[in-house]
Design a protein around this motif. Structure first.
Motif, PDB file in Angstrom:
ATOM      1  N   LYS A 113      -3.192   9.709  16.574  1.00 36.01           N
ATOM      2  CA  LYS A 113      -3.193  10.980  17.295  1.00 36.01           C
ATOM      3  C   LYS A 113      -4.482  11.730  16.999  1.00 36.01           C
ATOM      4  O   LYS A 113      -4.943  11.767  15.857  1.00 36.01           O
TER       5      LYS A 113
ATOM      6  N   HIS B 261      -6.545  15.394  16.891  1.00 36.25           N
ATOM      7  CA  HIS B 261      -6.201  16.786  16.635  1.00 36.25           C
ATOM      8  C   HIS B 261      -7.004  17.707  17.541  1.00 36.25           C
ATOM      9  O   HIS B 261      -8.090  17.371  18.007  1.00 36.25           O
TER      10      HIS B 261
ATOM     11  N   SER C 119      -4.939  11.165  12.978  1.00 34.44           N
ATOM     12  CA  SER C 119      -3.868  10.946  12.008  1.00 34.44           C
ATOM     13  C   SER C 119      -2.790  10.032  12.568  1.00 34.44           C
ATOM     14  O   SER C 119      -2.665   9.835  13.780  1.00 34.44           O
TER      15      SER C 119
ATOM     16  N   GLU D 107       1.209  10.189  12.120  1.00 37.94           N
ATOM     17  CA  GLU D 107       2.215  11.115  11.619  1.00 37.94           C
ATOM     18  C   GLU D 107       3.614  10.530  11.784  1.00 37.94           C
ATOM     19  O   GLU D 107       3.922   9.903  12.794  1.00 37.94           O
ATOM     20  N   ASP D 108       4.450  10.751  10.763  1.00 44.93           N
ATOM     21  CA  ASP D 108       5.847  10.308  10.766  1.00 44.93           C
ATOM     22  C   ASP D 108       5.978   8.839  11.166  1.00 44.93           C
ATOM     23  O   ASP D 108       6.653   8.494  12.149  1.00 44.93           O
TER      24      ASP D 108
ATOM     25  N   TYR E  59       4.087  10.034   5.035  1.00 43.75           N
ATOM     26  CA  TYR E  59       4.422  10.808   6.231  1.00 43.75           C
ATOM     27  C   TYR E  59       3.182  11.230   7.017  1.00 43.75           C
ATOM     28  O   TYR E  59       3.284  11.596   8.193  1.00 43.75           O
ATOM     29  N   ASN E  60       2.011  11.169   6.393  1.00 40.07           N
ATOM     30  CA  ASN E  60       0.754  11.462   7.082  1.00 40.07           C
ATOM     31  C   ASN E  60      -0.329  10.522   6.578  1.00 40.07           C
ATOM     32  O   ASN E  60      -0.470  10.325   5.365  1.00 40.07           O
TER      33      ASN E  60
ATOM     34  N   TYR F 172      -4.425  10.338   7.317  1.00 37.55           N
ATOM     35  CA  TYR F 172      -5.519  11.023   8.005  1.00 37.55           C
ATOM     36  C   TYR F 172      -6.798  10.198   7.951  1.00 37.55           C
ATOM     37  O   TYR F 172      -7.107   9.570   6.933  1.00 37.55           O
TER      38      TYR F 172
END
Length: 283
Positions: A157, A159, A169, A171-172, A187-188, A190
């Motif tokens: 994804k 930002h 990142s 995420e989840d 969970y992240n 980056y």
């Protein structure tokens, strides 16, 4: 072009330099600089010198990013743009200023008429009695023992502004296999790209938090080599360069900068496509 009109470094116009049997654009001109930017080179001006006589300012292209969405609490949403609005963030030129920060840039008349444009080169000052170390990427074949394994699905994804084109990142992620943590999961993840503009640039940061309770439990990964396989391609990130936490000291954050980190980061710039990540830690 060695001659220019002072003090604005304006280029003298010589039609012969624009003939098709000579140059596409005179070297050092603004037209030449635009071509280099589109070739993903960094350019600067000799006039951009600070009071110490150094030139740390340069321009770089930030590529277009398609199919973005205004998210809740993002800068655009706070400014009044409707949440879930779809948009593309267009290609533009960024300036790295003398403080090391980036901002969208547009030329002045002096910039366009100047002929002191040149490639930007990072200034590295090695000590007199030492030579810069060459980074050696460890080969997976030399690794003896697989210690931990983590497999998950996730979609990269991008930002929103002001870090658009600089931060990506995962995420989840959906965990498929995990023998790494007893009470914790990533969970992240980056990717701080080269344009991020701080010391965090060019690194991967994996953030773990607890599934139950407060503190994430992650084994000691000191001197453990991380290899991530995606679509059959291996990315050797080496061992982590820094271990940190969040403000409550309940999370575990691992930072990677070695080996194939930058190449792996470029994969995370391919937003919108779901990948399966096979993470293995060796010793």
């Amino acid at each position: 072009m060695s001659e220019f009109i002072k003090p604005e470094h304006e280029c003298p116009f010589d039609p012969k330099q624009y003939q098709c049997d000579c140059f596409i654009a005179p070297v050092g001109s603004f037209s030449w600089a635009l071509i280099q930017l589109k070739l993903r080179k960094r350019v600067t001006r000799s006039a951009w010198v600070n009071c110490q006589g150094n030139n740390e300012m340069y321009l770089a292209i930030t590529p277009r990013v398609n199919d973005l969405t205004v998210e809740k609490d993002s800068a655009y949403a706070v400014d009044g743009v409707a949440v879930s609005t779809k948009y593309d963030y267009l290609t533009h030129i960024d300036l790295r200023n003398e403080h090391g920060n980036f901002v969208p840039w547009q030329p002045t008349q002096e910039d366009m008429m100047a002929c002191d444009w040149a490639f930007f080169e990072d200034k590295v000052k090695p000590t007199s009695d030492s030579k810069p170390d060459q980074e050696v990427k460890p080969e997976p074949e030399t690794l003896k023992t697989l210690k931990y394994n983590l497999v998950f699905d996730a979609t990269p994804k991008a930002h929103s502004a002001p870090v658009l084109g600089k931060l990506w990142s995962l995420e989840d992620p959906v965990i498929i296999e995990n023998n790494l943590t007893t009470n914790g999961y990533p969970y992240n993840i980056y990717w701080f790209g080269p344009m991020y503009g701080t010391s965090a640039a060019n690194q991967i940061e994996i953030q773990f938090k607890a599934r139950t309770g407060l503190a994430a439990q992650v084994p000691d990964l000191t001197n453990k080599t991380l290899i991530i396989t995606v679509d059959g391609k291996k990315y050797n990130l080496g061992d982590f360069t820094e271990k940190s936490s969040n403000s409550t000291n309940h999370e575990v954050h691992l930072h990677y900068r070695k080996g194939d980190t930058v190449e792996f980061g470029k994969l995370l710039e391919q937003v919108g496509k779901k990948y399966r990540f096979h993470c293995e830690w060796y010793e």
